[in-house]
Design a protein around this motif. Structure first.
Motif, PDB file in Angstrom:
ATOM      1  N   ALA A   1       0.821  -1.214   0.000  1.00 56.70           N
ATOM      2  CA  ALA A   1       0.000   0.000   0.000  1.00 56.70           C
ATOM      3  C   ALA A   1       0.856   1.265   0.000  1.00 56.70           C
ATOM      4  O   ALA A   1       0.505   2.272  -0.624  1.00 56.70           O
ATOM      5  N   MET A   2       2.007   1.228   0.713  1.00 53.24           N
ATOM      6  CA  MET A   2       2.860   2.410   0.831  1.00 53.24           C
ATOM      7  C   MET A   2       3.999   2.412  -0.182  1.00 53.24           C
ATOM      8  O   MET A   2       4.806   3.341  -0.202  1.00 53.24           O
ATOM      9  N   ASN A   3       4.072   1.341  -0.999  1.00 52.69           N
ATOM     10  CA  ASN A   3       5.118   1.215  -2.020  1.00 52.69           C
ATOM     11  C   ASN A   3       6.514   1.283  -1.400  1.00 52.69           C
ATOM     12  O   ASN A   3       7.397   2.015  -1.870  1.00 52.69           O
ATOM     13  N   ILE A   4       6.676   0.533  -0.306  1.00 55.46           N
ATOM     14  CA  ILE A   4       7.977   0.440   0.359  1.00 55.46           C
ATOM     15  C   ILE A   4       8.271  -1.035   0.603  1.00 55.46           C
ATOM     16  O   ILE A   4       7.411  -1.894   0.411  1.00 55.46           O
ATOM     17  N   SER A   5       9.482  -1.340   1.023  1.00 54.81           N
ATOM     18  CA  SER A   5       9.833  -2.727   1.289  1.00 54.81           C
ATOM     19  C   SER A   5       9.345  -3.157   2.661  1.00 54.81           C
ATOM     20  O   SER A   5       9.066  -2.321   3.539  1.00 54.81           O
ATOM     21  N   ALA A   6       9.268  -4.463   2.852  1.00 56.61           N
ATOM     22  CA  ALA A   6       8.876  -4.991   4.165  1.00 56.61           C
ATOM     23  C   ALA A   6       9.892  -4.597   5.229  1.00 56.61           C
ATOM     24  O   ALA A   6       9.537  -4.394   6.401  1.00 56.61           O
ATOM     25  N   TYR A   7      11.164  -4.473   4.834  1.00 61.30           N
ATOM     26  CA  TYR A   7      12.200  -4.055   5.789  1.00 61.30           C
ATOM     27  C   TYR A   7      11.958  -2.619   6.246  1.00 61.30           C
ATOM     28  O   TYR A   7      12.135  -2.286   7.424  1.00 61.30           O
ATOM     29  N   THR A   8      11.528  -1.755   5.326  1.00 65.42           N
ATOM     30  CA  THR A   8      11.243  -0.364   5.687  1.00 65.42           C
ATOM     31  C   THR A   8      10.032  -0.292   6.614  1.00 65.42           C
ATOM     32  O   THR A   8       9.985   0.534   7.524  1.00 65.42           O
ATOM     33  N   VAL A   9       9.051  -1.164   6.376  1.00 64.12           N
ATOM     34  CA  VAL A   9       7.901  -1.239   7.280  1.00 64.12           C
ATOM     35  C   VAL A   9       8.374  -1.531   8.699  1.00 64.12           C
ATOM     36  O   VAL A   9       7.956  -0.878   9.663  1.00 64.12           O
ATOM     37  N   GLN A  10       9.258  -2.505   8.838  1.00 64.87           N
ATOM     38  CA  GLN A  10       9.757  -2.867  10.160  1.00 64.87           C
ATOM     39  C   GLN A  10      10.563  -1.726  10.779  1.00 64.87           C
ATOM     40  O   GLN A  10      10.484  -1.495  11.994  1.00 64.87           O
ATOM     41  N   ASP A  11      11.314  -1.005   9.962  1.00 62.28           N
ATOM     42  CA  ASP A  11      12.067   0.140  10.479  1.00 62.28           C
ATOM     43  C   ASP A  11      11.121   1.213  11.017  1.00 62.28           C
ATOM     44  O   ASP A  11      11.355   1.784  12.094  1.00 62.28           O
TER      45      ASP A  11
END
Length: 368
Positions: A325-335
């Motif tokens: 949805a945010m067009n980011i990586s799963a790693y960035t979500v965790q950050d």
């Protein structure tokens, strides 16, 4: 002779011609539905369409007794037929027993909350108008009653658009109901930088009295939230004196829940005097449901992206769904999540959800 479906449709749509408050409309809908689709208990909740957080529910004692457990289950436990999941799936109706009758272990809500309380089945409906959700309707049947049928579910689905349209129409009256008893004008007080009260208007005196009751202090004591926002303002002033990075300053604002469930926002600002020392002005006014999540996010210093991510978390999105949805990586979500955890002093997504959601149980009758 009209069929049950036609009878229900006529009863529901005819309510659109009436003059209602949010609560009286919901009570009328429940009565009309009961004549066609019998139930033993109910919870009819309005929600903020931006956050899907509850703005108050019409319910009854049987459900009120298990309110806290239902609330925790909805926002912090894995289960079937979550309201946010129904919205995303474009399936406005869900029948609990139709989904779990062969595998009751699929629903923690049924095993640990509904069944022990004597309820056998649950019908959930999300109420959507113009692609926006305005509320949830949940009906319950006791152990000695039949399950909700697929036909009954289809009937309720037929009526959801009309009901949602009226929830949208009465949303302004709901805000008036929530504000009932509160001053119409914002409160304003002036204090010195040593927290001596100089002046106040009538609205401010009303809110100061509410804060003093909350803190169990006398009328001669300036409540701590007033001193807190004023202290923050002074600290920001000192920091700006040694740094030109004014953009880094955060608002001197706090949101407090009062004893009766209302939320009060306090915002301090510096008043520069033409002669004499500067003074501090503190504005006090009631927060509305749609204001609360941004206020809490702001008070914790969440960035724009962190606030956006928090919105997805509160809608029960998984990390993978948030990333898409945010067009980011799963790693960035965790950050982002780790940053939010640090700013809110929690240690998990479950704690984060509970930390925010548990503050939004605003009441217009009895809330779930």
């Amino acid at each position: 002779m009209k069929s049950a479906l036609e009878q229900g449709r006529t009863s529901i749509t005819s309510l659109e011609k009436g003059s209602w408050t949010s609560r009286t409309y919901r009570e009328a809908v429940l009565k009309a539905i009961h004549a066609v689709v019998p139930y033993d208990a109910y919870c009819f909740t309005t929600v903020d369409p931006q956050t899907l957080l509850s703005t108050g529910a019409v319910t009854e004692d049987g459900i009120e007794a298990i309110h806290d457990r239902l609330f925790i289950n909805e926002y912090t436990e894995d289960d079937v037929h979550k309201y946010a999941d129904l919205i995303r799936s474009n399936k406005p109706i869900a029948l609990l027993q139709a989904s779990i009758h062969a595998m009751p272990e699929r629903s923690l809500r049924y095993r640990s909350i509904l069944q022990p309380a004597g309820f056998r089945d649950e019908l959930r409906a999300v109420l959507i108008c113009d692609e926006t959700c305005w509320g949830y309707l949940t009906l319950y049947r006791k152990a000695d009653q039949p399950f909700f049928s697929e036909e009954e579910g289809q009937w309720i689905e037929e009526w959801t658009t009309s009901i949602a349209r009226m929830l949208k129409r009465t949303s302004l009256s709901l805000m008036d109901e929530i504000k009932q008893g509160s001053p119409a004008d914002p409160g304003l007080i002036m204090i010195t930088d040593t927290f001596q009260l100089l002046s106040s208007n009538d609205s401010a005196q009303y809110w100061l009295t509410q804060l003093q009751r909350l803190e169990l202090v006398g009328p001669d004591i300036l409540p701590r939230p007033v001193r807190a926002v004023s202290s923050h303002l002074l600290s920001q002033t000192l920091s700006s004196a040694v740094s030109s990075e004014l953009s880094a300053k955060s608002p001197s604002k706090v949101c407090i829940q009062l004893l009766d469930g209302r939320y009060l926002v306090l915002h301090a600002s510096r008043m520069q005097q033409m002669t004499g020392p500067d003074q501090i002005a503190v504005r006090l006014e009631q927060a509305m449901p749609q204001d609360l999540l941004p206020l809490f996010a702001e008070s914790h210093g969440l960035s724009v992206r962190e606030r956006e991510l928090l919105g997805y978390v509160l809608r029960s999105y998984s990390s993978k769904e948030i990333a898409a949805a945010m067009n980011i990586s799963a790693y960035t979500v965790q950050d982002h999540l780790k940053s939010i955890f640090a700013k809110t002093s929690v240690y998990s997504r479950r704690e984060l959800i509970w930390y925010f959601v548990s503050r939004f149980q605003l009441k217009d009758d009895r809330a779930v």
